[in-house]
Design a protein around this motif. Structure first.
Motif, short mmCIF file in Angstrom:
data_model
loop_
_atom_site.label_atom_id
_atom_site.label_comp_id
_atom_site.label_asym_id
_atom_site.label_seq_id
_atom_site.Cartn_x
_atom_site.Cartn_y
_atom_site.Cartn_z
N PHE A 168 0.82 -1.21 0.00
CA PHE A 168 0.00 0.00 0.00
C PHE A 168 0.85 1.26 0.00
CE2 PHE A 168 -2.45 3.30 2.26
CZ PHE A 168 -3.54 3.39 1.41
N VAL A 194 -3.06 9.68 -1.36
CA VAL A 194 -3.27 10.03 -2.77
C VAL A 194 -4.29 11.14 -2.90
CG1 VAL A 194 -4.10 9.18 -5.01
CG2 VAL A 194 -2.56 7.77 -3.63
N VAL A 242 -8.18 5.69 -6.53
CA VAL A 242 -8.89 5.87 -5.26
C VAL A 242 -10.11 4.96 -5.18
CG1 VAL A 242 -10.23 7.51 -3.89
CG2 VAL A 242 -8.07 8.23 -4.91
N LYS A 269 -10.05 0.17 1.51
CA LYS A 269 -9.14 1.18 2.02
C LYS A 269 -9.41 2.52 1.34
CE LYS A 269 -5.27 -1.94 3.05
NZ LYS A 269 -3.84 -2.24 2.78
N ASN A 308 -7.69 5.73 0.26
CA ASN A 308 -6.30 6.15 0.02
C ASN A 308 -6.16 7.64 0.31
OD1 ASN A 308 -3.69 6.47 -0.99
ND2 ASN A 308 -4.02 4.88 -2.53
N TRP A 309 -6.01 7.99 1.60
CA TRP A 309 -5.90 9.38 2.00
C TRP A 309 -4.64 10.06 1.45
CZ3 TRP A 309 -9.68 12.23 3.65
CH2 TRP A 309 -10.75 11.64 4.30
N SER A 327 1.74 6.44 -7.04
CA SER A 327 0.62 7.26 -7.53
C SER A 327 0.93 8.75 -7.42
CB SER A 327 -0.64 6.93 -6.73
OG SER A 327 -0.99 5.56 -6.89
N ASP A 366 -9.05 1.27 -4.66
CA ASP A 366 -8.63 1.05 -3.27
C ASP A 366 -9.83 1.06 -2.33
OD1 ASP A 366 -5.98 0.73 -3.81
OD2 ASP A 366 -5.43 2.82 -3.46
N ARG A 407 2.40 1.77 -3.37
CA ARG A 407 1.37 2.17 -4.34
C ARG A 407 1.04 3.65 -4.19
NH1 ARG A 407 -1.83 -1.66 -3.50
NH2 ARG A 407 -3.47 -0.74 -2.20
N CYS A 408 0.98 4.12 -2.95
CA CYS A 408 0.72 5.55 -2.72
C CYS A 408 1.87 6.39 -3.26
CB CYS A 408 0.54 5.82 -1.23
SG CYS A 408 -0.98 5.11 -0.54
#
Length: 567
Positions: A148, A191, A178, A186, A188-189, A155, A181, A151-152
């Protein structure tokens, strides 16, 4: 996934591909081919480098590269459909990460429907499609990263890069990542926060990245967001979709496409473009058919039809029956839209007025991106060839030599240009009269025909165009002058019937005071007797209007006296 599900998906994709090919290849082909003519794409390192300082340069460059191959409607339809399929394939892999149910790819067809609707306009551009494809491909890469945090990080790094490469594609990428996810449980804060900061900087420092996009440009993006939103709700509604639900989705996709295309497509403009294509191919019967199919709205088609009539063997008779205003032979660059300015040089090219054809072409270049239109560049090269203007010819053929599609055409034209022996051979090659260069008032186009005749007394189209203007305005003295001076050059001893009839009428009117003695000389002339017969019925106190119409409605006599019944 069962074999039945796979077969259903293949059939659905095949049907969508077929519909796209048929629509763009058979019913909307000219909208694609004209896009190729409206741009100039040079396949050179310098031209490539010129894109690097522009936002979304990769999408723009890819768009121009592919559009140059839209040389025919069917080629354009195939390439466009292929891009739709690639877009569908990538998007289908993404939606499976949102919800994994059989044939969930059916929802992606709505994205393709939005693309088809957008391409129904002549102002379409492939760059948005490439932006979506690139952004979805990068989103798919991001989703394949299982960690994760990585990935963030990926991104966040991808956002400014995608903006530089694809422009608005960064929006599609971020929302897609987003949503996927979120579907996985989840939010994705990192991103989301980075995206808000990134958009704020673009908005307040650089002016944003959606400026200039009209509603139909945003439609594919909005449709994609709607598809993702619906897919998020499906697991709560029903874990599995049966055949009935899938058929309902596909039916709604077709309805969405049909309604959108019917509202957006402009088949009257497609008919105009078809007539333009027929003029380029010298298919005069096709031009007339396009004119007849247009109904009452014949904007610009009058212009193409007049060019076709000028190229007919019986042009004078045909033109008079149509009663065309001579001003309709020409298009006004300043009052027409850019597409019509593209057509404005055609009449001058047909008449052999090369300096006016060149001027109209150069003026219309200002309407296009980077002052480039491959169609106008080709015409300017042809003008240089026909006029034996080495500087003009080399300038524009060198430009065309830097393209992929027209490189061979330019090289072949160069060989013909430098190997020609004399002007006679050149005229045979181009089928155009000797060029004329002079200054004049651009608004007085018909008078320029006089100069064309003075400089080149073999220009029959200029003669017919000028003669018809005199017929139309009932200026028989001027008609008589040019017929006596140039008539034999083009028609020998036998002038077209309409010219002969008008000349006899002019003689009658000139000798009206001594018509008895003049009539004895002409008593064996059937045309003169027709005039006497007409005047007898026309000026009689009990004039038989029905008989006059029956006998003389198709003659120049009927036209000439139409507005002079009070006499």
């Amino acid at each position: 996934m069962t074999d039945k599900d796979s077969l259903l998906r293949y059939i659905a994709v095949a049907l969508a591909v077929l519909m796209s090919l048929v629509f763009f290849g058979c019913f909307y082909a000219n909208h694609l081919s004209i896009r190729e003519e409206l741009q100039l794409f040079l396949f050179t390192p310098e031209y490539f480098v010129s894109y690097l300082d522009k936002p979304s340069w990769l999408s723009l460059y890819s768009s121009g590269f592919v559009t140059q191959f839209f040389v025919s409607g069917f080629c354009g339809a195939f390439l466009l459909t292929f891009l739709f399929f690639v877009e569908w394939k990538i998007a289908a892999k993404i939606v499976r990460k949102v919800v994994d149910i059989p044939n969930v790819e059916f929802y992606v067809f709505f994205l393709l429907a939005a693309e088809v609707i957008r391409y129904s306009s002549l102002q379409f551009s492939l760059d948005l499609t490439f932006s979506i494809i690139y952004s979805l491909a990068v989103a798919l890469i991001a989703m394949s990263i299982r960690n994760f945090g990585l990935r963030c990080l990926f991104s966040c790094i991808a956002m400014p890069v995608l903006y530089y490469l694809t422009g608005v594609g960064v929006f599609v990428f971020t929302i897609t990542v987003v949503v996927v996810d979120f579907a996985g449980g989840k939010l994705n804060w990192p991103v989301c926060l980075f995206f808000l900061i990134f958009v704020s900087v673009l908005k307040f420092v650089f002016g944003g990245f959606t400026d200039g996009f009209v509603f139909y440009d945003r439609l594919p993006v909005l449709t994609w967001l709607a598809v993702l939103a619906v897919l998020l709700l499906i697991p709560r509604y029903k874990p599995y979709m049966g055949m009935r639900e899938l058929m309902t989705v596909y039916f709604l996709f077709i309805v969405y496409t049909v309604i959108g295309v019917s509202l957006r497509a402009d088949f009257s403009k497609e008919n105009i473009l078809e007539a333009d294509r027929a003029v380029q191919n010298r298919n005069w019967e096709k031009v007339q058919k396009c004119y007849d199919d247009a109904g009452t709205d014949r904007t610009v088609l009058d212009y193409f039809r007049n060019i076709a009539l000028l190229n007919n063997e019986t042009a004078p008779d045909s033109l008079l029956k149509m009663k065309i205003n001579p001003k309709d032979f020409f298009l006004n660059n300043e009052k027409s839209e850019p597409l019509f300015n593209l057509f404005s040089n055609e009449i001058y090219w047909q008449l052999g007025d090369y300096n006016m054809a060149e001027l109209c072409g150069i003026r219309s270049l200002a309407d296009f991106k980077d002052n480039g239109s491959v169609r106008i560049i080709r015409r300017l090269a042809e003008i240089g060839f026909a006029a034996s203007d080495t500087v003009l010819f080399e300038k524009y053929t060198s430009i065309l030599s830097s393209t992929i599609v027209y490189r061979g055409w330019a090289e072949d034209l160069k060989k013909d240009f430098y190997s020609k022996v004399d002007t006679v051979k050149l005229q045979k090659k181009t089928d155009k009269p000797t060029p004329v260069y002079y200054f004049r008032n651009m608004d007085d186009s018909l008078c320029s025909m006089k100069y064309l005749l003075e400089y080149n007394n073999k220009n029959r189209k200029a003669f017919d165009c000028l003669a018809y203007s005199f017929l139309y305005s009932r200026n028989l003295s001027e008609l008589s002058y040019i017929c006596k001076k140039y008539g034999k050059t083009f028609y020998g001893e036998t002038l077209p019937e309409i010219y002969t009839e008008a000349l006899v009428l002019n003689d009658y009117l000139d000798n009206y005071d001594n018509r008895q003695s003049y009539g004895r000389k002409k008593k064996k002339d059937s045309r003169y007797n027709n005039i006497l017969r007409f005047m007898e019925l026309y000026k009689g106190k009990n004039a038989d209007a029905e008989l006059l119409w029956k006998e003389f409605s198709g003659s120049y006599l009927g036209y000439y006296f139409e507005l002079k019944i009070e006499n």
